[in-house]
Design a protein around this motif. Structure first.
Motif, PDB file in Angstrom:
ATOM      1  N   ILE A  37      29.186 -16.371  26.453  1.00  0.00           N
ATOM      2  CA  ILE A  37      29.887 -16.731  27.250  1.00  0.00           C
ATOM      3  C   ILE A  37      30.773 -17.422  27.882  1.00  0.00           C
ATOM      4  O   ILE A  37      31.308 -18.164  27.100  1.00  0.00           O
ATOM      5  CB  ILE A  37      28.559 -17.236  28.246  1.00  0.00           C
ATOM      6  N   GLY A  38      31.829 -16.697  28.299  1.00  0.00           N
ATOM      7  CA  GLY A  38      33.330 -16.474  27.920  1.00  0.00           C
ATOM      8  C   GLY A  38      34.022 -17.554  27.270  1.00  0.00           C
ATOM      9  O   GLY A  38      34.817 -18.529  26.862  1.00  0.00           O
ATOM     10  N   ALA A  44      32.903 -18.390  24.520  1.00  0.00           N
ATOM     11  CA  ALA A  44      32.236 -19.291  23.838  1.00  0.00           C
ATOM     12  C   ALA A  44      30.686 -18.592  23.780  1.00  0.00           C
ATOM     13  O   ALA A  44      30.218 -18.094  24.121  1.00  0.00           O
ATOM     14  CB  ALA A  44      31.844 -21.009  24.255  1.00  0.00           C
ATOM     15  N   PHE A  45      30.576 -19.500  22.194  1.00  0.00           N
ATOM     16  CA  PHE A  45      28.645 -19.440  22.085  1.00  0.00           C
ATOM     17  C   PHE A  45      27.526 -20.623  22.209  1.00  0.00           C
ATOM     18  O   PHE A  45      27.229 -20.938  21.956  1.00  0.00           O
ATOM     19  CB  PHE A  45      28.856 -18.743  20.533  1.00  0.00           C
ATOM     20  N   PRO A  46      27.135 -20.298  23.396  1.00  0.00           N
ATOM     21  CA  PRO A  46      26.473 -21.622  24.106  1.00  0.00           C
ATOM     22  C   PRO A  46      24.936 -21.280  23.923  1.00  0.00           C
ATOM     23  O   PRO A  46      24.770 -20.206  23.866  1.00  0.00           O
ATOM     24  CB  PRO A  46      26.367 -21.410  25.931  1.00  0.00           C
ATOM     25  N   ARG A  47      23.686 -22.321  23.480  1.00  0.00           N
ATOM     26  CA  ARG A  47      22.294 -21.669  24.052  1.00  0.00           C
ATOM     27  C   ARG A  47      21.890 -21.292  25.314  1.00  0.00           C
ATOM     28  O   ARG A  47      23.358 -21.556  26.019  1.00  0.00           O
ATOM     29  CB  ARG A  47      21.396 -23.278  23.244  1.00  0.00           C
ATOM     30  N   SER A  48      21.307 -21.324  25.267  1.00  0.00           N
ATOM     31  CA  SER A  48      20.371 -21.172  27.003  1.00  0.00           C
ATOM     32  C   SER A  48      20.604 -22.446  27.706  1.00  0.00           C
ATOM     33  O   SER A  48      19.903 -23.303  26.560  1.00  0.00           O
ATOM     34  CB  SER A  48      19.320 -20.090  26.413  1.00  0.00           C
ATOM     35  N   GLU A  49      21.124 -22.635  28.604  1.00  0.00           N
ATOM     36  CA  GLU A  49      21.259 -23.592  29.508  1.00  0.00           C
ATOM     37  C   GLU A  49      19.949 -24.041  29.469  1.00  0.00           C
ATOM     38  O   GLU A  49      19.188 -25.580  29.335  1.00  0.00           O
ATOM     39  CB  GLU A  49      21.858 -23.516  30.709  1.00  0.00           C
ATOM     40  N   SER A  50      18.592 -22.959  29.655  1.00  0.00           N
ATOM     41  CA  SER A  50      16.845 -23.048  29.173  1.00  0.00           C
ATOM     42  C   SER A  50      16.415 -24.209  28.284  1.00  0.00           C
ATOM     43  O   SER A  50      15.740 -24.546  28.311  1.00  0.00           O
ATOM     44  CB  SER A  50      16.378 -22.275  30.106  1.00  0.00           C
ATOM     45  N   GLY A  51      17.153 -23.718  27.185  1.00  0.00           N
ATOM     46  CA  GLY A  51      16.632 -24.603  26.064  1.00  0.00           C
ATOM     47  C   GLY A  51      16.017 -23.544  25.440  1.00  0.00           C
ATOM     48  O   GLY A  51      15.069 -24.093  23.632  1.00  0.00           O
ATOM     49  N   LEU A  98      22.700 -15.925  33.385  1.00  0.00           N
ATOM     50  CA  LEU A  98      23.220 -15.128  33.420  1.00  0.00           C
ATOM     51  C   LEU A  98      23.739 -14.834  34.759  1.00  0.00           C
ATOM     52  O   LEU A  98      25.197 -14.560  34.911  1.00  0.00           O
ATOM     53  CB  LEU A  98      22.101 -13.958  34.102  1.00  0.00           C
ATOM     54  N   ARG A  99      23.821 -16.109  36.095  1.00  0.00           N
ATOM     55  CA  ARG A  99      24.678 -16.335  37.219  1.00  0.00           C
ATOM     56  C   ARG A  99      26.192 -16.747  36.361  1.00  0.00           C
ATOM     57  O   ARG A  99      27.187 -16.821  36.732  1.00  0.00           O
ATOM     58  CB  ARG A  99      23.730 -17.468  37.815  1.00  0.00           C
ATOM     59  N   ASP A 100      25.979 -17.644  35.820  1.00  0.00           N
ATOM     60  CA  ASP A 100      27.710 -18.269  34.515  1.00  0.00           C
ATOM     61  C   ASP A 100      27.982 -17.096  34.050  1.00  0.00           C
ATOM     62  O   ASP A 100      29.299 -16.778  34.317  1.00  0.00           O
ATOM     63  CB  ASP A 100      26.850 -19.202  33.970  1.00  0.00           C
ATOM     64  N   ALA A 101      27.464 -16.373  34.201  1.00  0.00           N
ATOM     65  CA  ALA A 101      27.961 -15.486  32.933  1.00  0.00           C
ATOM     66  C   ALA A 101      29.162 -13.950  33.595  1.00  0.00           C
ATOM     67  O   ALA A 101      29.635 -13.682  33.721  1.00  0.00           O
ATOM     68  CB  ALA A 101      27.040 -14.201  31.720  1.00  0.00           C
ATOM     69  N   VAL A 102      28.463 -14.162  35.176  1.00  0.00           N
ATOM     70  CA  VAL A 102      28.981 -13.231  36.021  1.00  0.00           C
ATOM     71  C   VAL A 102      29.869 -13.944  36.949  1.00  0.00           C
ATOM     72  O   VAL A 102      31.166 -13.829  37.364  1.00  0.00           O
ATOM     73  CB  VAL A 102      27.999 -13.120  37.283  1.00  0.00           C
ATOM     74  N   ARG A 103      29.610 -15.419  36.657  1.00  0.00           N
ATOM     75  CA  ARG A 103      30.611 -15.416  37.412  1.00  0.00           C
ATOM     76  C   ARG A 103      32.312 -16.327  36.566  1.00  0.00           C
ATOM     77  O   ARG A 103      33.455 -15.784  37.339  1.00  0.00           O
ATOM     78  CB  ARG A 103      30.882 -17.573  38.136  1.00  0.00           C
ATOM     79  N   VAL A 114      35.632 -11.228  29.166  1.00  0.00           N
ATOM     80  CA  VAL A 114      35.787 -10.503  29.177  1.00  0.00           C
ATOM     81  C   VAL A 114      34.658  -9.543  29.064  1.00  0.00           C
ATOM     82  O   VAL A 114      34.143  -8.473  29.370  1.00  0.00           O
ATOM     83  CB  VAL A 114      37.137  -9.510  28.631  1.00  0.00           C
ATOM     84  N   VAL A 115      34.014 -10.399  27.881  1.00  0.00           N
ATOM     85  CA  VAL A 115      33.053  -9.315  27.689  1.00  0.00           C
ATOM     86  C   VAL A 115      32.037 -11.638  27.881  1.00  0.00           C
ATOM     87  O   VAL A 115      31.900 -11.979  26.194  1.00  0.00           O
ATOM     88  CB  VAL A 115      32.667  -9.023  26.435  1.00  0.00           C
ATOM     89  N   ASN A 116      30.562 -10.743  27.446  1.00  0.00           N
ATOM     90  CA  ASN A 116      29.281 -11.757  27.745  1.00  0.00           C
ATOM     91  C   ASN A 116      28.186 -11.041  27.356  1.00  0.00           C
ATOM     92  O   ASN A 116      28.072  -9.969  27.911  1.00  0.00           O
ATOM     93  CB  ASN A 116      29.091 -12.484  29.660  1.00  0.00           C
ATOM     94  N   ILE A 117      27.599 -11.620  26.393  1.00  0.00           N
ATOM     95  CA  ILE A 117      25.953 -11.104  26.192  1.00  0.00           C
ATOM     96  C   ILE A 117      24.769 -11.864  25.840  1.00  0.00           C
ATOM     97  O   ILE A 117      25.703 -12.715  25.561  1.00  0.00           O
ATOM     98  CB  ILE A 117      27.047 -10.027  24.529  1.00  0.00           C
ATOM     99  N   LEU A 118      24.192 -11.861  26.544  1.00  0.00           N
ATOM    100  CA  LEU A 118      22.920 -12.492  26.947  1.00  0.00           C
ATOM    101  C   LEU A 118      21.770 -12.389  25.914  1.00  0.00           C
ATOM    102  O   LEU A 118      21.447 -10.615  26.462  1.00  0.00           O
ATOM    103  CB  LEU A 118      22.699 -12.543  28.203  1.00  0.00           C
ATOM    104  N   THR A 119      20.997 -12.887  25.225  1.00  0.00           N
ATOM    105  CA  THR A 119      19.892 -12.127  24.696  1.00  0.00           C
ATOM    106  C   THR A 119      18.944 -12.524  25.952  1.00  0.00           C
ATOM    107  O   THR A 119      19.005 -13.928  26.103  1.00  0.00           O
ATOM    108  CB  THR A 119      19.854 -12.259  22.060  1.00  0.00           C
ATOM    109  N   GLY A 120      18.211 -12.363  25.501  1.00  0.00           N
ATOM    110  CA  GLY A 120      16.288 -12.255  26.204  1.00  0.00           C
ATOM    111  C   GLY A 120      15.467 -11.319  26.506  1.00  0.00           C
ATOM    112  O   GLY A 120      15.679 -10.700  25.807  1.00  0.00           O
ATOM    113  N   LEU A 121      14.566 -11.771  28.203  1.00  0.00           N
ATOM    114  CA  LEU A 121      13.848 -11.039  27.940  1.00  0.00           C
ATOM    115  C   LEU A 121      14.761  -9.699  29.304  1.00  0.00           C
ATOM    116  O   LEU A 121      15.002 -10.206  30.037  1.00  0.00           O
ATOM    117  CB  LEU A 121      12.922 -11.647  28.324  1.00  0.00           C
TER     118      LEU A 121
END
Lengths: 497, 265
Positions: free
Chosen positions: B14-15, B17-24, B42-47, B190-197
């Motif tokens: 996201i942005g 950077a390579f963060p972990r999920s804020e949810s842990g 997801l909302r952070d990524a869209v913003r 410009v590119v944001n990639i989320l893994t999850g469900l």
């Protein structure tokens, strides 16, 4: 009005009137023969509605009934869709494209030949000034058929690397502001691409579409290629829901557009939407002011402001705001509001009671929120639906009149200091259909055009339309284009070669 | 002596950077712990994608083309890691070639998709393509890498910024690709990639008012509901094919702007 001044020079001269009034110049309405009642146009014939329901269509300038119109029900829509499907599979898709083209050329010619009749009918049923139906709606409608006729046998040149194929049956729903022109925008590209159509005209303005059925008959178009089902929103909803329709094209409000997008979700139906707008018309301090004022007036008072791309938010650079507003008010005082069939009329009748109520409510909100209202002195006819040309100054971005589409002759004036501020404010809306820019500086025009999030940008002009020019919105003003090569794409499947 | 491998932590992208999920939260997929993005991620990524839009859409087409080509270079350099995350080297080769193919489109779109229009009057009138905005991509499951690249490259080369929901089943290819993107001069965000469900994230992506376009390539039973949610702000919605290559894939997330100007002395 014939007040006179004392002659300035020479007693031998006739007194010079302070102002000249126009003599009435009504277009004769007897060129139009309106039937008492109309059926639905299905499979090449006008047929009685299975629903057995009818409603009355009015002349909004007099609140007088013009004809009884069929309210098509579910079974009627199904019948029309079946007729369109039959025509698609049995005749239209088998016809050589060059033959398809010739039918469309015929329609274009017949529209030209019958343009006076259709222009009068358009003004009668819709309330728009005859000058506009005669000089804008009709010529453009004919031109649209002429333009797309030529595409019918040239489709393989339009989309590199693809083989274009028709989609099948298109369901098309059009608004009441440009009834015949919107019909042309919908039917011409659909037919050129090889589809057949079921068209639903707007509830309040079905008459030119019904006379168009006679044009179709004169052109000897194979039965079922064009079908017309009249009715209100319920008829439109049946068309959208119909399983036999492969594509929906809608022009109308954003609210209904969203409902249609939801309704077709998951169905695989193709969809194009041409929805509302709240266009910014931006005047910089170096603009030619008299020309800009003409553009502002044309931008918002054309067709009583019943225009999705109307320049309803005027942004004036602060340094020239007073001068522009003064000129604008003076120009507004010369607008002639009245009989749509009078050739001198600039602003005609509001299309319906519903629309008039909506305009009134929004204008009241503007006054209540603190904007300053100006309406030139003008006498409105007692019968019919009328609203005087209106301009609001002292408008804040947050006011409803600056946010919501009014779809009436109501302009909101706001100011800006820098180009960045103009862009920021202009784009601060969920809509994105059109915009206007007035400046003598070429580089600024191009920079503004690039940054305005709108599908059509008019620079040093406004409200121009042409069949070769793609039209359609960004953001919540919809998707897909009508006009030009790009207007073919919504009616084609582009298969890999 | 056997060397103990240094393993990778599979994180979000996201942005830049390579963060972990804020949810842990994490998931175990394909034998690894993978970040399980939350709605907040997801909302952070869209913003962030929206903020990145001005720069990316404002970059020259030549520049965007070079950045995409640079992405292909980075993928070439990481072929091994990419191959391990998909069906193998052949798929990686095709994915890299696809990125190169799209890279070349950046400065040709306006000529092929735009037009000068012969209107009946004294006006100069032209139509140019412009990016739609933030495009949400529900990535297809198979082919894990080629499918993702096939959906990602078109909106990107057109000047959009993207938020990708990686496939639930094969998220590692997306994480590997994110690492290529991070080193390819693609501006952050410009590119944001989320893994999850997918089921947990896709409805929020589809309903987000700052997302302008939606590619539902990886949706199946949920596609109709996602399309319905997308109607809230009239999103441009396509159900892209996992293995498609054409300029019309790019055009799906382009707006057409027509400009008029009078002609006269």
């Amino acid at each position: 009005m014939t007040e006179t001044k004392t002659p300035a020079r020479g007693a031998d001269r006739a007194p010079i009137p302070a102002s000249w009034d126009y003599a009435p110049a009504p277009e004769a309405r007897d060129i139009v023969k309106i039937a008492d009642r109309y059926g639905l146009f299905i499979g090449g014939k006008l047929v009685e509605p299975l629903s057995r329901q009818r409603y009355t269509t009015l002349d909004p300038s007099r609140e007088e009934p013009l004809a009884e119109i069929a309210q098509a029900g579910k079974a009627d829509v199904a019948k029309a869709v079946r007729a369109a499907r039959d025509a698609y599979t049995k005749t239209w898709s088998k016809l050589r494209p060059s033959e398809r083209a010739k039918y469309l050329f015929r329609i274009a010619r017949i529209l030209q030949e019958r343009s006076r009749e259709l222009a009068v009918l358009e003004s009668l049923n819709g309330g728009k000034p005859i000058r506009e139906s005669r000089d804008v709606d009709l010529p453009l409608a004919a031109a649209h058929f002429f333009y797309y006729a030529g595409w019918a046998d040239k489709l393989e040149y339009a989309f590199p690397g693809r083989t274009p194929r028709p989609i099948g049956v298109a369901g098309q729903i059009i608004p009441w502001n440009f009834p015949l022109l919107m019909l042309a925008w919908k039917i011409a590209p659909a037919l050129a691409a090889g589809n057949t159509v079921v068209l639903k005209p707007a509830e309040t303005t079905p008459l030119t579409a019904l006379v168009f059925c006679d044009v179709v008959r004169q052109a000897e178009l194979p039965p079922g290629v064009v079908n017309v089902v009249t009715g209100d929103g319920r008829t439109g909803a049946e068309l959208v829901a119909s399983d036999g329709v492969d594509k929906i094209a809608f022009t109308g409000s954003t609210e209904v557009g969203k409902a249609i997008q939801r309704a077709v979700a998951g169905s695989g139906k193709r969809l194009t939407l041409e929805l509302g707008g709240k266009a910014a018309n931006i005047v910089f301090d170096d603009a030619p002011l008299d020309q800009a004022v003409e553009g502002i007036v044309n931008g918002i008072y054309f067709n009583q402001g019943h225009v999705c791309c109307a320049g309803s938010r005027l942004f004036v650079q602060e340094s020239i705001a007073d001068a522009v507003i003064t000129k604008l008010k003076r120009r507004m005082s010369t607008l002639r509001v009245g009989d749509p069939l009078d050739k001198n009329t600039d602003v005609g009748a509001i299309n319906s009671k519903t629309q008039l109520d909506k305009i009134r409510a929004l204008v009241e909100s503007g006054v209540a929120e603190g904007a300053e209202i100006y309406q030139p002195p003008c006498r409105l006819p007692e019968r019919g639906y009328w609203f005087a040309p209106t301009v609001f100054t002292n408008v804040a971005q947050s006011y409803r009149i600056a946010q919501e589409e009014i779809f009436g002759p109501v302009l909101s004036v706001l100011t800006f200091r820098t180009p960045e501020e103009a862009v920021e404010k202009a784009n601060n809306t969920p809509y994105g259909l059109s915009a206007g820019v007035w400046t003598e500086k070429g580089s600024r025009i191009l920079a503004m055009a690039a940054r305005l999030r709108a599908g059509v940008v008019w620079a040093n002009t406004y409200n121009r339309f042409d069949p070769a020019s793609p039209f359609g919105g960004y953001k919540e003003s919809g998707f897909g284009r009508e006009g030009g090569l790009h207007g073919l794409e919504p009616y084609l499947r582009l298969e890999p070669r | 002596m056997r060397r103990v491998q240094v393993r990778k932590t599979h994180k979000l992208f996201i942005g830049g950077a390579f963060p972990r999920s804020e949810s842990g939260r994490t998931l175990v997929v394909e034998g690894a712990n993978v970040a399980r993005a939350s709605r907040k991620d997801l909302r952070d990524a869209v913003r962030i994608a929206r903020q990145a839009g001005a720069g990316w859409s404002g970059a020259t087409a030549y520049n965007r083309g070079q950045v995409l080509y640079r992405l292909a270079e980075m993928m070439e350099a990481r072929r091994g890691a990419l191959a391990a995350a998909c069906r193998g080297k052949d798929e990686v080769d095709r994915a890299i070639d696809r990125v190169v193919w799209y890279a070349g489109w950046a400065d040709k779109l306006a000529q092929v998709i735009g037009s000068a229009n012969a209107v009946a009057g004294p006006y100069f009138n032209f139509t140019v393509p412009e990016p739609t905005g933030v495009v949400g991509i529900v990535a297809p499951a198979e082919p894990a890498l080629l499918g993702l690249v096939s959906r990602l490259a078109p909106p990107l080369v057109g000047g959009n910024t993207v938020v990708v929901i990686a496939s639930d089943a094969h998220p590692i290819a997306a994480v590997e690709l994110a690492e290529c993107v991070a080193t390819a001069d693609v501006p952050p965000g410009v590119v944001n990639i989320l893994t999850g469900l997918r089921g947990e994230l896709a409805p929020w992506l589809a309903g987000h008012m700052d997302v302008a376009g939606l590619d539902l390539a990886g949706a199946d039973g949920d596609a109709a509901e996602l399309e319905r949610l997308g109607a809230e702000n009239v999103k441009r919605i396509v159900r892209g094919k996992a293995d498609e290559q054409s300029p019309y894939e790019i055009a799906a997330f382009l707006e057409l702007k027509t400009v008029w100007h009078p002609v006269g002395f």
